[in-house]
Design an enzyme around this catalytic site. Sequence first.
Site, PDB file in Angstrom:
ATOM      1  N   ARG A 239      31.084 131.149 -87.323  1.00  0.00           N
ATOM      2  CA  ARG A 239      31.452 132.517 -87.690  1.00  0.00           C
ATOM      3  C   ARG A 239      31.050 133.441 -86.536  1.00  0.00           C
ATOM      4  NH1 ARG A 239      28.998 130.199 -92.344  1.00  0.00           N
ATOM      5  NH2 ARG A 239      30.418 130.054 -94.132  1.00  0.00           N
TER       6      ARG A 239
ATOM      7  N   LYS B 266      25.479 133.066 -93.915  1.00  0.00           N
ATOM      8  CA  LYS B 266      26.084 133.598 -95.139  1.00  0.00           C
ATOM      9  C   LYS B 266      25.597 132.895 -96.401  1.00  0.00           C
ATOM     10  CE  LYS B 266      30.711 134.621 -96.975  1.00  0.00           C
ATOM     11  NZ  LYS B 266      32.165 134.479 -96.710  1.00  0.00           N
TER      12      LYS B 266
ATOM     13  N   ARG C  84      38.000 130.366 -86.029  1.00  0.00           N
ATOM     14  CA  ARG C  84      37.425 129.448 -87.028  1.00  0.00           C
ATOM     15  C   ARG C  84      38.531 128.668 -87.735  1.00  0.00           C
ATOM     16  NH1 ARG C  84      32.611 128.612 -89.968  1.00  0.00           N
ATOM     17  NH2 ARG C  84      32.773 128.837 -92.230  1.00  0.00           N
TER      18      ARG C  84
ATOM     19  N   HIS D 101      30.275 125.225 -95.200  1.00  0.00           N
ATOM     20  CA  HIS D 101      30.737 125.373 -96.577  1.00  0.00           C
ATOM     21  C   HIS D 101      29.884 124.488 -97.483  1.00  0.00           C
ATOM     22  CE1 HIS D 101      34.060 127.827 -95.486  1.00  0.00           C
ATOM     23  NE2 HIS D 101      34.727 126.895 -94.846  1.00  0.00           N
TER      24      HIS D 101
ATOM     25  N   TYR E 106      42.595 125.675 -96.813  1.00  0.00           N
ATOM     26  CA  TYR E 106      43.572 125.023 -95.944  1.00  0.00           C
ATOM     27  C   TYR E 106      44.509 124.093 -96.709  1.00  0.00           C
ATOM     28  CZ  TYR E 106      40.203 126.821 -92.643  1.00  0.00           C
ATOM     29  OH  TYR E 106      39.367 127.655 -91.954  1.00  0.00           O
TER      30      TYR E 106
END
Length: 411
Positions: A231, A266, A358, A381, A391
């Site tokens: 990120r 995050k 990304r 993730h 995706y």
Amino acid sequence: MSKLPTGVEIRGRYIRIWFMFRGKRCRETLKGWEITNSNIKKAGNLRALIVHEINSGEFEYLRRFPQSSTGAKMVTTRVIKTFGELCDIWTKIKETELTTNTMKKTKSQLKTLRIIICESTPISHIRYSDILNYRNELLHGETLYLDNPRSNKKGRTVRTVDNYIALLCSLLRFAYQSGFISTKPFEGVKKLQRNRIKPDPLSKTEFNALMESEKGQSQNLWKFAVYSGLRHGELAALAWEDVDLEKGIVNVRRNLTILDMFGPPKTNAGIRTVTLLQPALEALKEQYKLTGHHRKSEITFYHREYGRTEKQKLHFVFMPRVCNGKQKPYYSVSSLGARWNAAVKRAGIRRRNPYHTRHTFACWLLTAGANPAFIASQMGHETAQMVYEIYGMWIDDMNDEQIAMLNARLS
């Protein structure tokens, strides 16, 4: 005068009742009640009702006796009536739960909600239909940037509006659970419909054009961004203390927010070790020649735990040029976005959101046949489900390529 009802007393010129609440004997004078047989009987009935409410868990001291000094001591939470009061008490409680960065963004959102809903609005008057009206106002009305009025515009994105309404529903849910309101106006409020945006990765031709147009740090930066999937906040916060060039890994444990505050990535899954692809490792080796020997800078790192900060001395991987004789030790997230836009323009390729570095990483790895679970772990993730959700459309488009690859490998 007949015998007094249980819990009723005469004190001078007043009628007084007593009852046990939270293990203590409480006495309340019934001001304005004349000493008559009728009022004494009413006092007995009131006392009986209060005892019933206490036993059933429904007794609200300050509702029965708003001016009571005893009630003020017995009740730990004040009665909240207006939206402004609700925002104040909710913010005070949440300050111990949310990170400093999240709290700053939340307070900014609350400023807007306070204006749209009005601070003096009784929370008991807010209905389901009102929430939908607030949503329409957020969606179509003018933004309310008080610090920078020139940036105001008509309307907000669907995602932004959903975030505002989620915050409002959270406030009202807190009000209901605290007994400030007796209804659930937040129930049934759904998110606005959003189209799933298909990832738009760079093609290899576009990436090559980008590399040819850039040199030095800029080339290293975007090469590493595309081949690592970090990120942009993680890119800005990356320090050489996080890099092991011998092992070819990067430990992602820091993020720079849009508010220029350093904190954890995050999510908890964002704290990870990224195994570098060869092009990403090459980019870092070249970058080390430029910034690997710069002096360290001290930053304040804000942990997720309330009130816990830490001083860290780091020398950052990507550093802005010296400007007016001053060297800033790291890029801000917004300045990285500006550099991306400038690089794309120089390369003469179609403009994309900076976040597509990304997306390009994920899509290229999927095309190469990488396991979605591995991609998820590299990108920070929680599970591979995030990769499928983001995706999924891209993966579906790859079916023919997958069949060709399987036929080639199995033949």
